[in-house]
Design a protein around this motif. Structure first.
Motif, PDB file in Angstrom:
ATOM      1  N   HIS A 170       0.834  -1.203   0.000  1.00  0.00           N
ATOM      2  CA  HIS A 170       0.000   0.000   0.000  1.00  0.00           C
ATOM      3  C   HIS A 170       0.865   1.249   0.000  1.00  0.00           C
ATOM      4  CE1 HIS A 170      -2.647   2.996   2.322  1.00  0.00           C
ATOM      5  NE2 HIS A 170      -3.047   2.988   1.080  1.00  0.00           N
ATOM      6  N   PHE A 171       1.972   1.194   0.733  1.00  0.00           N
ATOM      7  CA  PHE A 171       2.884   2.334   0.768  1.00  0.00           C
ATOM      8  C   PHE A 171       3.442   2.628  -0.624  1.00  0.00           C
ATOM      9  CE2 PHE A 171       7.375   3.588   0.751  1.00  0.00           C
ATOM     10  CZ  PHE A 171       7.271   4.862   1.287  1.00  0.00           C
ATOM     11  N   TYR A 172       3.892   1.604  -1.326  1.00  0.00           N
ATOM     12  CA  TYR A 172       4.489   1.816  -2.650  1.00  0.00           C
ATOM     13  C   TYR A 172       3.440   2.215  -3.686  1.00  0.00           C
ATOM     14  CZ  TYR A 172       8.728   0.064  -0.610  1.00  0.00           C
ATOM     15  OH  TYR A 172       9.825  -0.075   0.196  1.00  0.00           O
ATOM     16  N   ALA A 173       2.192   1.808  -3.472  1.00  0.00           N
ATOM     17  CA  ALA A 173       1.124   2.195  -4.385  1.00  0.00           C
ATOM     18  C   ALA A 173       0.898   3.712  -4.370  1.00  0.00           C
ATOM     19  CB  ALA A 173      -0.172   1.477  -4.016  1.00  0.00           C
ATOM     20  N   VAL A 174       1.186   4.350  -3.240  1.00  0.00           N
ATOM     21  CA  VAL A 174       1.053   5.808  -3.168  1.00  0.00           C
ATOM     22  C   VAL A 174       2.407   6.507  -3.314  1.00  0.00           C
ATOM     23  CG1 VAL A 174      -1.069   5.757  -1.814  1.00  0.00           C
ATOM     24  CG2 VAL A 174       1.130   5.783  -0.616  1.00  0.00           C
ATOM     25  N   ALA A 175       3.485   5.828  -2.911  1.00  0.00           N
ATOM     26  CA  ALA A 175       4.812   6.468  -2.940  1.00  0.00           C
ATOM     27  C   ALA A 175       5.338   6.622  -4.361  1.00  0.00           C
ATOM     28  CB  ALA A 175       5.803   5.668  -2.097  1.00  0.00           C
ATOM     29  N   VAL A 176       5.119   5.635  -5.220  1.00  0.00           N
ATOM     30  CA  VAL A 176       5.633   5.715  -6.589  1.00  0.00           C
ATOM     31  C   VAL A 176       4.983   6.873  -7.356  1.00  0.00           C
ATOM     32  CG1 VAL A 176       5.752   4.524  -8.815  1.00  0.00           C
ATOM     33  CG2 VAL A 176       6.350   3.303  -6.705  1.00  0.00           C
ATOM     34  N   VAL A 187       3.963  14.565  -0.131  1.00  0.00           N
ATOM     35  CA  VAL A 187       3.883  14.176   1.279  1.00  0.00           C
ATOM     36  C   VAL A 187       2.450  13.837   1.687  1.00  0.00           C
ATOM     37  CG1 VAL A 187       4.149  14.999   3.662  1.00  0.00           C
ATOM     38  CG2 VAL A 187       6.003  15.313   2.018  1.00  0.00           C
ATOM     39  N   PRO A 188       1.440  14.676   1.347  1.00  0.00           N
ATOM     40  CA  PRO A 188       0.064  14.280   1.693  1.00  0.00           C
ATOM     41  C   PRO A 188      -0.335  12.931   1.102  1.00  0.00           C
ATOM     42  CG  PRO A 188       0.122  16.585   1.084  1.00  0.00           C
ATOM     43  CD  PRO A 188       1.484  16.037   0.777  1.00  0.00           C
ATOM     44  N   LEU A 189       0.125  12.637  -0.128  1.00  0.00           N
ATOM     45  CA  LEU A 189      -0.206  11.358  -0.747  1.00  0.00           C
ATOM     46  C   LEU A 189       0.457  10.203   0.000  1.00  0.00           C
ATOM     47  CD1 LEU A 189      -1.710  10.031  -3.091  1.00  0.00           C
ATOM     48  CD2 LEU A 189       0.340  10.333  -4.492  1.00  0.00           C
ATOM     49  N   MET A 190       1.736  10.353   0.309  1.00  0.00           N
ATOM     50  CA  MET A 190       2.436   9.298   1.040  1.00  0.00           C
ATOM     51  C   MET A 190       1.917   9.158   2.469  1.00  0.00           C
ATOM     52  SD  MET A 190       6.341   9.844  -0.356  1.00  0.00           S
ATOM     53  CE  MET A 190       7.034   8.658   0.798  1.00  0.00           C
ATOM     54  N   ALA A 191       1.349  10.241   3.004  1.00  0.00           N
ATOM     55  CA  ALA A 191       0.806  10.200   4.364  1.00  0.00           C
ATOM     56  C   ALA A 191      -0.438   9.331   4.463  1.00  0.00           C
ATOM     57  CB  ALA A 191       0.492  11.609   4.855  1.00  0.00           C
ATOM     58  N   LEU A 192      -0.926   8.845   3.316  1.00  0.00           N
ATOM     59  CA  LEU A 192      -2.010   7.864   3.342  1.00  0.00           C
ATOM     60  C   LEU A 192      -1.512   6.521   3.868  1.00  0.00           C
ATOM     61  CD1 LEU A 192      -3.668   8.614  -0.132  1.00  0.00           C
ATOM     62  CD2 LEU A 192      -4.509   9.305   2.123  1.00  0.00           C
ATOM     63  N   ALA A 193      -0.185   6.329   3.845  1.00  0.00           N
ATOM     64  CA  ALA A 193       0.374   5.037   4.257  1.00  0.00           C
ATOM     65  C   ALA A 193       1.339   5.143   5.430  1.00  0.00           C
ATOM     66  CB  ALA A 193       1.081   4.378   3.079  1.00  0.00           C
ATOM     67  N   VAL A 194       1.985   6.314   5.614  1.00  0.00           N
ATOM     68  CA  VAL A 194       2.920   6.516   6.726  1.00  0.00           C
ATOM     69  C   VAL A 194       2.641   7.880   7.344  1.00  0.00           C
ATOM     70  CG1 VAL A 194       4.736   5.032   5.787  1.00  0.00           C
ATOM     71  CG2 VAL A 194       4.683   7.460   5.177  1.00  0.00           C
ATOM     72  N   THR A 195       3.307   8.198   8.445  1.00  0.00           N
ATOM     73  CA  THR A 195       3.106   9.502   9.065  1.00  0.00           C
ATOM     74  C   THR A 195       3.753  10.591   8.223  1.00  0.00           C
ATOM     75  OG1 THR A 195       5.140   9.431  10.382  1.00  0.00           O
ATOM     76  CG2 THR A 195       3.164   8.414  11.346  1.00  0.00           C
ATOM     77  N   VAL A 196       3.320  11.842   8.423  1.00  0.00           N
ATOM     78  CA  VAL A 196       3.890  12.965   7.681  1.00  0.00           C
ATOM     79  C   VAL A 196       5.404  13.093   7.917  1.00  0.00           C
ATOM     80  CG1 VAL A 196       3.907  15.488   7.476  1.00  0.00           C
ATOM     81  CG2 VAL A 196       1.736  14.249   7.452  1.00  0.00           C
ATOM     82  N   PRO A 197       5.898  13.040   9.171  1.00  0.00           N
ATOM     83  CA  PRO A 197       7.353  13.114   9.363  1.00  0.00           C
ATOM     84  C   PRO A 197       8.112  11.997   8.644  1.00  0.00           C
ATOM     85  CG  PRO A 197       6.227  13.535  11.430  1.00  0.00           C
ATOM     86  CD  PRO A 197       5.188  13.070  10.470  1.00  0.00           C
ATOM     87  N   GLU A 198       7.562  10.766   8.662  1.00  0.00           N
ATOM     88  CA  GLU A 198       8.210   9.661   7.951  1.00  0.00           C
ATOM     89  C   GLU A 198       8.262   9.940   6.449  1.00  0.00           C
ATOM     90  OE1 GLU A 198       7.675   5.301   9.652  1.00  0.00           O
ATOM     91  OE2 GLU A 198       5.765   6.371   9.661  1.00  0.00           O
ATOM     92  N   ALA A 199       7.133  10.393   5.892  1.00  0.00           N
ATOM     93  CA  ALA A 199       7.083  10.689   4.459  1.00  0.00           C
ATOM     94  C   ALA A 199       8.100  11.764   4.092  1.00  0.00           C
ATOM     95  CB  ALA A 199       5.672  11.130   4.081  1.00  0.00           C
ATOM     96  N   ALA A 200       8.179  12.806   4.911  1.00  0.00           N
ATOM     97  CA  ALA A 200       9.121  13.894   4.643  1.00  0.00           C
ATOM     98  C   ALA A 200      10.562  13.385   4.684  1.00  0.00           C
ATOM     99  CB  ALA A 200       8.919  15.012   5.660  1.00  0.00           C
ATOM    100  N   ALA A 201      10.868  12.530   5.657  1.00  0.00           N
ATOM    101  CA  ALA A 201      12.230  12.006   5.779  1.00  0.00           C
ATOM    102  C   ALA A 201      12.585  11.085   4.616  1.00  0.00           C
ATOM    103  CB  ALA A 201      12.371  11.261   7.105  1.00  0.00           C
ATOM    104  N   ILE A 202      11.659  10.222   4.213  1.00  0.00           N
ATOM    105  CA  ILE A 202      11.909   9.291   3.107  1.00  0.00           C
ATOM    106  C   ILE A 202      12.214  10.037   1.818  1.00  0.00           C
ATOM    107  CG2 ILE A 202      10.777   7.584   1.617  1.00  0.00           C
ATOM    108  CD1 ILE A 202       9.335   6.584   4.203  1.00  0.00           C
ATOM    109  N   LEU A 203      11.581  11.183   1.642  1.00  0.00           N
ATOM    110  CA  LEU A 203      11.750  11.943   0.398  1.00  0.00           C
ATOM    111  C   LEU A 203      13.046  12.754   0.349  1.00  0.00           C
ATOM    112  CD1 LEU A 203       8.126  13.229  -0.285  1.00  0.00           C
ATOM    113  CD2 LEU A 203       9.410  11.543  -1.608  1.00  0.00           C
ATOM    114  N   MET A 204      13.764  12.865   1.445  1.00  0.00           N
ATOM    115  CA  MET A 204      14.958  13.711   1.458  1.00  0.00           C
ATOM    116  C   MET A 204      16.006  13.284   0.423  1.00  0.00           C
ATOM    117  SD  MET A 204      14.833  16.368   3.434  1.00  0.00           S
ATOM    118  CE  MET A 204      16.509  16.760   3.907  1.00  0.00           C
TER     119      MET A 204
END
Length: 252
Positions: free
Chosen positions: A10-16, A38-55
């Motif tokens: 589910h995470f990769y379905a929104v992250a890609v 970030v809002p899209l990825m936040a459907l699967a993880v927290t906002v701070p996690e999404a922000a960090a993953i995207l760095m």
């Protein structure tokens, strides 16, 4: 050593799609869509996690962007934008744990929609005065702040730069250099806040190969598109971004 990564499909379905949109927006085409990542990825993880993953993804995209547009940026405008953006990142670092990310998202969304409404209801004319430096400093500082909190720095600075009526390539190049510096400045504070852990960074490596594709597509379009259509897509991106961020901040 096996790196711990996120394995949820589910995470990769929104992250890609989020990374692809971010890449296209980094090229300038569809500017504003990147704030949806970030809002899209936040459907699967927290906002701070999404922000960090995207760095790391952002770093690669920024490097690709400035390499593609290395001769086209507006130097004088950058000298004005960058210090204001860095002030915003400092404020974001200090308030990161005190201010909920969804509240920041909602505020950015409302201001984005207000700017868009003003542009649609009162279309700019060649005789209109350019926005003031004071307004530019405030909006660019807000951009650095919202970029730090949720990688949503596009709409505020766009609200200042769009009325300057740069060519699509000059606009794209200037934004690429501005966000390269702003995003680079976020690494130390993100590490200080404990966001750059092994799980987030390993997951980012999985997404990294997707980044060049979005940037490549956007760059090819940005160099060929008519300026009028270019800014229509900018406004469309801002509309979708504003609606999504406002929903996340004040309704959801």
């Amino acid at each position: 050593m096996n790196l711990p990564i996120i394995t949820d499909l589910h995470f990769y379905a929104v992250a890609v799609p989020a990374v692809l949109m971010l890449g296209v927006s980094k090229s300038g085409f569809g500017a504003g869509f990147g704030s949806l990542a970030v809002p899209l990825m936040a459907l699967a993880v927290t906002v701070p996690e999404a922000a960090a993953i995207l760095m790391p993804v952002l770093l690669l995209m920024d490097l690709l962007g400035i390499a593609a547009f290395r001769r086209d940026f507006d130097r004088r405008l950058l000298w004005f934008l960058i210090p204001c953006g860095l002030v915003g990142t400092v404020i974001g670092a200090l308030l990161f744990k005190a201010l909920p990310a969804h509240t920041v998202a909602g505020i950015v969304g409302v201001f984005t929609l207000l700017f868009l409404a003003q542009r649609v209801l009162f279309p700019p004319r060649p005789s209109d005065p350019l926005p003031s430096k004071t307004a530019g400093a405030v909006l660019t500082t807000i951009s650095g702040f919202t970029s730090f909190i949720a990688h949503a720095g596009g709409p505020p600075v766009t609200a200042y730069v769009v009325p300057l009526r740069l060519s699509p390539v000059a606009y794209t190049a200037t934004m690429a250099y501005f966000f390269f510096v702003v995003n680079l400045s976020k690494w130390v504070p993100y590490a200080w806040l404990g966001l750059l852990d092994w799980r987030n960074m390993a997951t980012s490596l999985v997404l990294l190969p997707i980044a060049p594709l979005g940037v490549w597509v956007g760059i090819r379009i940005a160099r060929r598109i008519d300026p009028a259509w270019f800014y229509r897509f900018v406004y469309l991106g801002m509309l979708l971004t504003g609606l999504k961020l406002t929903w996340d901040g004040f309704i959801a």
